[in-house]
Design an enzyme around this catalytic site. Sequence first.
Site, PDB file in Angstrom:
ATOM      1  N   LYS A  37       0.845  -1.202   0.000  1.00  0.00           N
ATOM      2  CA  LYS A  37       0.000   0.000   0.000  1.00  0.00           C
ATOM      3  C   LYS A  37       0.876   1.245   0.000  1.00  0.00           C
ATOM      4  O   LYS A  37       1.807   1.355   0.796  1.00  0.00           O
ATOM      5  CB  LYS A  37      -0.902   0.005   1.235  1.00  0.00           C
ATOM      6  CG  LYS A  37      -1.782   1.243   1.357  1.00  0.00           C
ATOM      7  CD  LYS A  37      -2.804   1.101   2.475  1.00  0.00           C
ATOM      8  CE  LYS A  37      -2.354   1.633   3.806  1.00  0.00           C
ATOM      9  NZ  LYS A  37      -2.216   3.098   3.871  1.00  0.00           N
ATOM     10  N   ASP A  64      -3.630   4.313  -1.800  1.00  0.00           N
ATOM     11  CA  ASP A  64      -4.548   4.739  -0.731  1.00  0.00           C
ATOM     12  C   ASP A  64      -4.573   6.265  -0.663  1.00  0.00           C
ATOM     13  O   ASP A  64      -3.986   6.870   0.228  1.00  0.00           O
ATOM     14  CB  ASP A  64      -4.046   4.113   0.579  1.00  0.00           C
ATOM     15  CG  ASP A  64      -4.882   4.488   1.786  1.00  0.00           C
ATOM     16  OD1 ASP A  64      -6.041   4.906   1.612  1.00  0.00           O
ATOM     17  OD2 ASP A  64      -4.362   4.348   2.912  1.00  0.00           O
ATOM     18  N   LYS A  66      -7.586   8.088  -0.973  1.00  0.00           N
ATOM     19  CA  LYS A  66      -8.880   8.517  -0.378  1.00  0.00           C
ATOM     20  C   LYS A  66      -9.445   9.755  -1.066  1.00  0.00           C
ATOM     21  O   LYS A  66      -9.640  10.802  -0.444  1.00  0.00           O
ATOM     22  CB  LYS A  66      -8.704   8.791   1.121  1.00  0.00           C
ATOM     23  CG  LYS A  66      -8.226   7.603   1.929  1.00  0.00           C
ATOM     24  CD  LYS A  66      -8.187   7.935   3.415  1.00  0.00           C
ATOM     25  CE  LYS A  66      -7.763   6.768   4.276  1.00  0.00           C
ATOM     26  NZ  LYS A  66      -6.325   6.414   4.144  1.00  0.00           N
ATOM     27  N   ASP A  69     -13.880  14.695  -3.713  1.00  0.00           N
ATOM     28  CA  ASP A  69     -13.931  15.953  -4.458  1.00  0.00           C
ATOM     29  C   ASP A  69     -15.201  15.924  -5.304  1.00  0.00           C
ATOM     30  O   ASP A  69     -16.037  15.022  -5.134  1.00  0.00           O
ATOM     31  CB  ASP A  69     -12.658  16.077  -5.327  1.00  0.00           C
ATOM     32  CG  ASP A  69     -12.232  17.528  -5.528  1.00  0.00           C
ATOM     33  OD1 ASP A  69     -13.105  18.355  -5.895  1.00  0.00           O
ATOM     34  OD2 ASP A  69     -11.044  17.832  -5.336  1.00  0.00           O
ATOM     35  N   THR A 123     -11.388   5.926  11.315  1.00  0.00           N
ATOM     36  CA  THR A 123     -11.432   5.368  12.674  1.00  0.00           C
ATOM     37  C   THR A 123     -10.861   6.349  13.699  1.00  0.00           C
ATOM     38  O   THR A 123     -11.004   6.141  14.895  1.00  0.00           O
ATOM     39  CB  THR A 123     -10.665   4.034  12.744  1.00  0.00           C
ATOM     40  OG1 THR A 123      -9.407   4.210  12.112  1.00  0.00           O
ATOM     41  CG2 THR A 123     -11.428   2.929  12.055  1.00  0.00           C
ATOM     42  N   ARG A 214       3.455  -1.235  10.628  1.00  0.00           N
ATOM     43  CA  ARG A 214       4.623  -1.353  11.510  1.00  0.00           C
ATOM     44  C   ARG A 214       4.954  -2.755  12.011  1.00  0.00           C
ATOM     45  O   ARG A 214       6.143  -3.063  12.151  1.00  0.00           O
ATOM     46  CB  ARG A 214       4.466  -0.354  12.670  1.00  0.00           C
ATOM     47  CG  ARG A 214       4.629   1.070  12.191  1.00  0.00           C
ATOM     48  CD  ARG A 214       4.044   2.078  13.140  1.00  0.00           C
ATOM     49  NE  ARG A 214       2.584   1.989  13.146  1.00  0.00           N
ATOM     50  CZ  ARG A 214       1.797   2.764  13.882  1.00  0.00           C
ATOM     51  NH1 ARG A 214       2.333   3.684  14.668  1.00  0.00           N
ATOM     52  NH2 ARG A 214       0.489   2.625  13.820  1.00  0.00           N
TER      53      ARG A 214
END
Length: 238
Positions: A37, A64, A66, A69, A123, A214
């Site tokens: 990603k 990614d 997002k 618009d 989130t 991570r």
Amino acid sequence: MSSTQHGPRVIVALDYASAAEALVFAQRLDPARCRVKVGKELFTVAGPALVEQLVGRGFDLFLDLKYHDIPNTVASACKSAAGLGAWMINVHASGGRTMMQAAREALAGLVRPPKLIAVTVLTSLGAEDLRETGQNEAPEVLVERLARLAAASGMDGVVCSAQEAPRLRAACGPDFCLVTPGIRLADAAQDDQKRIVTPQAAIAGGADYLVVGRPITRAADPLAVLDRINADIAAALA
Ligand code: C5P
């Protein structure tokens, strides 16, 4: 679990500040064992060239970015992202039905269109944050509303927390793609993720793809961690 998904379920989040770091790390990964990603941080510094390099190395790549618009702009952006060879791209469901439909139409006719995924509610937003923006529904109710709207607007799936996966699987059916971040191995550090779920629990709850950053990128032996996650996933699927 959606019935139409194949191949590696782990999407490694390449959250690096430069193309060089991302490429050095990607060298240690195997496209047969994971997807990757690229998000806003890395794309902003490294751009389309890095995406094309990673795709050229054989990785399925989730871009990614997002998008949120006006419909025409999002549609054009989606077409551009598809042209880079992205395997998955995403837009904000809160951009609305017309915007999502425009994104879908922009990909019509492509031989291998990317999976088109919607973000429901970030989130990082709690009930109070949502209230301040005029959204008074409970977060989980809003998530389901936006997931249903995404499905009705032709999206292939949504990004969601693994905790929401069972509810959204029930609401949106077996073929709706659920992409879940916030994954941690049972014995690992939580970092800044608050609601963490193990790979096995995420798959058991109905997730199709697990975004993992991570726990893999900061591991001394990233491939060993990836193998362990893949084994956990295989066990949950068995
Ligand atoms: O390092 P970690 O496993 O926490 O990385 C998770 C990845 O998923 C990051 O790239 C983060 O931006 C992304 N993400 C998330 N939570 C969301 C949506 C995306 O952590 N709700």
